[in-house]
Design an enzyme around this catalytic site. Structure first.
Site, PDB file in Angstrom:
ATOM      1  N   CYS A 150       0.836  -1.196   0.000  1.00 54.76           N
ATOM      2  CA  CYS A 150       0.000   0.000   0.000  1.00 54.76           C
ATOM      3  C   CYS A 150       0.880   1.259   0.000  1.00 54.76           C
ATOM      4  CB  CYS A 150      -0.979  -0.036   1.174  1.00 54.76           C
ATOM      5  SG  CYS A 150      -2.371   1.103   0.990  1.00 54.76           S
ATOM      6  N   HIS A 168      -3.457  -5.327   0.090  1.00 56.36           N
ATOM      7  CA  HIS A 168      -2.954  -5.860   1.360  1.00 56.36           C
ATOM      8  C   HIS A 168      -2.967  -7.401   1.329  1.00 56.36           C
ATOM      9  CE1 HIS A 168      -2.743  -2.128   3.765  1.00 56.36           C
ATOM     10  NE2 HIS A 168      -3.662  -1.714   2.905  1.00 56.36           N
ATOM     11  N   GLU A 219      -1.436  -9.484   3.113  1.00 59.79           N
ATOM     12  CA  GLU A 219      -1.370 -10.091   4.445  1.00 59.79           C
ATOM     13  C   GLU A 219      -2.744 -10.507   4.958  1.00 59.79           C
ATOM     14  OE1 GLU A 219      -1.737  -5.601   5.293  1.00 59.79           O
ATOM     15  OE2 GLU A 219      -0.854  -6.919   3.770  1.00 59.79           O
TER      16      GLU A 219
END
Length: 547
Positions: free
Chosen positions: A380, A519, A521
C-alpha cells in the site's frame, strides 16, 4: 438452524477471547462441522475504520469491503472462512441503524428504548445466516460489567431464551492470577466475574481460565462448584510459545469436547488434527532463521501490523525457517543514515499507513533495498513510497511526491506521482469520491481484480495471470508516469482490469523488489501462506545463506 456459542470475557481485557474463539472454530472444523465466527463490539464508533492504530490495532478488511476488528483476522487465519461485513458489528452501527429506522418512521411512533429496540436490532444481526453453518461463534468484546456492553449481554440472554432449548451455550473466559507472595492461583476474580454474568441472567456452560501456572485439581473443583459448571467444563488456557499451538492445546484440555457435551452431541465425531500438527511441526522444527526489518510509523504497537506479522510467520513456515521480524520507526531515517540500521537484515518490508509522518524515512528504506539488492516488499503506502523513490532517484523527478501530503500541507509542494482517487469501478458500478467526503468507509475498500504481466516476477509468484486482492486506500499511483518510470527499470507488472490503476510494481534488475497497492497479508493463513509472503521469505532465506 445453526447452534450458537457466545464467548464472553471477564476480570480483565486482552485475555485472548478472539484467539480462543478462532481455535474453537478450528477444532469444530476438525470434527467435520461448518462454522462462522462473528464479533460484537460495544464501542460507539460505527466501525474501526477511523480509529488510530494506536487505539485499536490494525483494521481488518473483508472481501466485501467492511472495515472490522482485528479479531476477524484471527478467525480467518484459523478457519479459512472468509469474513464478511455481516460478521462484525459495533454499538455505533446498532444505534445508527435504530436511529435511521426511527427517522423513517419504521417504529410507528413508539418511544425508542434500549429494550426492546436496541436489543432486537442486535438479535436480528445474530440471526443473519442462521441456516448456512452448523455453528455460529459470537464473541462479545470487552468484559462483563462494562456499561457499554450491557445491551449486548441482554441481547444474547434474550436470544438464548427465544431459541429452541439446547440451541445456545455460553463460554466465559477469565483470568486466574498468580499471587507470588502467597504462592497461589486465586479463583476469586473468576468467581466474581461469573457472579456478575449470572446477575444479568447468563450462566456459563464452559469456563476457560487463563493462567500462567497449571491449575491444581482442587482449584478446578472449587471453580466448578462456585461457578456452577461441570468440572470437565473448566478449561485451562496457558500461555503458549505460538498462537498456532492454540487448537492443539485447547483440544488437549478438552475444550471442543466440553462444548459438544454442552450441546449434547453424542457421540461426537472424532477430530482430524493433522493440519494443526503440521503447522506446529513447521513452527517448532524450523531449519534456519531470517531477519526482516519492518519500517513503519506505528511500530510502538505491534497489533497495528498484526496481519503482516502473522503473514511473515506463515511465509517462514512455508520455507521451514523462523522469521525474526524487527520493527523500526521510519522517522529515524529522516534524521539518520539507514545503513547502520538495515545492513544486517535479510529483507525489508514497508507496510501501509496514512499521513506524511515517517514517509521520507520509508522512501530511504526503499532506496536502500533497491540499491543494495535486498529483498523488498512494499504494501500500500510502502508501494507508493517505492514509486516516489524511483521517480526521484531513477527518473530524475526531484520533486516527486503525493497529493496526500500536499493536501495535509494545504499547498502544492510535490509533483504528484501519487494522486487522490476520485472515481473507480467496482462490480461494474462507478464509485465517486471527494477529498471533502467523510473519512469513514469512503476509501477503495474490499476485493478487486488485477491482471499480471506475462513473464513478470509476480506472475511467477502467483502462478497465474489474474488475481483478486483486498484494498484499503484513497491514493493511487498515477498511470501517466508509467512510461517514464518503466524506461528507468520500474515495471508496472500488475494493473486493474481496465488498465487505469497500477496494482503492482517491481524492479526488473533486482533479485526481489515488489510493491503492491493491496494488502496481501489479509488473506494469508498458516496452512495456506500467501504467495507473496511465501516467496518474499524464500528470497530472504537465499540472502541469509549468502551472508
Amino acid at each position: 438452524m445453526a447452534r450458537y456459542i457466545f464467548i464472553t470475557g471477564g476480570v480483565v481485557s486482552s485475555l485472548g477471547k478472539g484467539l480462543a474463539s478462532a481455535a474453537l472454530g478450528a477444532l469444530l472444523q476438525a470434527r467435520g462441522f461448518t462454522v462462522r465466527l462473528r464479533k460484537l463490539d460495544p464501542y460507539l464508533n460505527v466501525d474501526p475504520g477511523t480509529m488510530s492504530p494506536f487505539e485499536h490495532g490494525e483494521v481488518f478488511v473483508t472481501d466485501d469491503g467492511a472495515e472490522t476488528d482485528l479479531d476477524l483476522g484471527h478467525y480467518e487465519r484459523f478457519t479459512g472462512v472468509a469474513a464478511r461485513a455481516t460478521d462484525s458489528v459495533s454499538s455505533g452501527r446498532i444505534y445508527s441503524n435504530v436511529l435511521e429506522k426511527e427517522r423513517r418512521g419504521d417504529y410507528l411512533g413508539k418511544t425508542i428504548q434500549v429494550i426492546p429496540h436496541v436489543t432486537n436490532e442486535i438479535k436480528d444481526f445474530l440471526a443473519i445466516g442462521d441456516d448456512e453453518v452448523d455453528f455460529q461463534l459470537c464473541e462479545i468484546g470487552g468484559t462483563v460489567g462494562d456499561i457499554e456492553g450491557l445491551p449486548f449481554f441482554e441481547a444474547i440472554r434474550q436470544f438464548g431464551q427465544e431459541r429452541p432449548r439446547g440451541n445456545c451455550i455460553y463460554m466465559h473466559l477469565t483470568l486466574l492470577p498468580w499471587i507470588a507472595a502467597s504462592g497461589e492461583l486465586k479463583t476469586k476474580p473468576t468467581q466474581h466475574s461469573v457472579k456478575e454474568l449470572r446477575s444479568i441472567g447468563i450462566a456459563p456452560d464452559v469456563l476457560v481460565c487463563r493462567s500462567e501456572r497449571p491449575i491444581p485439581e482442587k482449584e478446578r473443583e472449587k471453580l466448578a462448584l462456585f461457578c456452577n459448571v461441570r468440572p470437565d467444563s473448566v478449561i485451562a488456557a496457558y500461555d503458549l510459545k505460538s498462537i498456532y499451538e492454540a487448537p492443539l492445546a485447547y483440544h488437549r484440555e478438552g475444550l471442543d469436547q466440553a462444548v459438544l457435551d454442552a450441546f449434547q452431541i453424542n457421540p461426537a465425531p472424532k477430530p482430524n488434527l493433522s493440519r494443526w500438527e503440521d503447522v506446529a511441526d513447521r513452527i517448532f522444527n524450523a531449519e534456519g532463521e531470517v531477519r526482516v526489518a519492518i519500517v513503519g510509523k506505528y511500530t510502538q504497537l505491534e497489533d497495528a501490523y498484526k496481519s503482516i506479522a502473522e503473514a511473515l510467520t506463515h511465509g517462514g513456515m512455508a520455507n521451514r525457517v523462523k522469521v525474526k521480524a524487527e520493527w523500526i520507526d521510519a522517522e529515524i531515517f529522516e534524521r539518520e543514515d539507514p545503513s547502520p540500521y538495515l545492513s544486517n537484515y535479510h529483507a525489508i518490508l514497508v507496510p501501509g499507513g496514512f499521513g506524511e509522518r515517517g514517509t521520507e524515512g520509508k522512501i530511504k528504506a526503499a532506496q536502500f533495498a533497491r540499491e543494495r539488492k535486498i529483498p523488498y516488499l512494499g504494501i500500500c503506502l510502502g508501494m507508493q513510497m517505492a514509486v516516489i523513490e524511483a521517480a526521484r532517484n531513477l527518473a530524475g523527478m526531484e520533486t516527486a511526491g503525493s497529493q496526500e501530503f500536499d493536501h495535509e500541507a494545504g499547498k502544492k509542494r510535490f509533483e504528484p506521482v501519487i494522486f487522490h482517487l476520485k472515481e473507480w469501478v467496482k462490480d461494474n458500478e462507478k464509485i465517486a469520491r471527494s477529498v471533502l467526503d467523510d473519512k469513514g468507509g469512503t476509501m477503495r475498500l474490499g476485493s478487486y481484480h488485477a491482471s499480471l504481466k506475462d513473464g513478470s516476477a509476480v506472475a511467477r509468484v502467483y502462478g497465474r495471470a489474474e488475481i483478486e486482492e483486498r484494498h484499503r486506500h484513497r491514493y493511487e499511483v498515477d498511470i501517466r508516469y508509467r512510461e517514464a518510470l518503466e524506461e528507468k527499470g520500474l515495471c508496472f507488472s500488475g494493473l486493474s482490469p481496465d488498465g487505469r490503476l497500477p496494482e503492482i510494481v517491481e524492479v526488473a534488475d533486482h533479485p526481489w523488489f515488489i510493491g503492491v497497492q493491496f494488502h496481501p497479508e489479509l488473506k494469508s493463513k498458516p496452512f495456506a501462506p500467501h504467495p507473496l509472503f511465501r516467496d518474499f521469505i524464500r528470497a530472504a532465506k537465499e540472502v541469509s545463506r549468502l551472508v
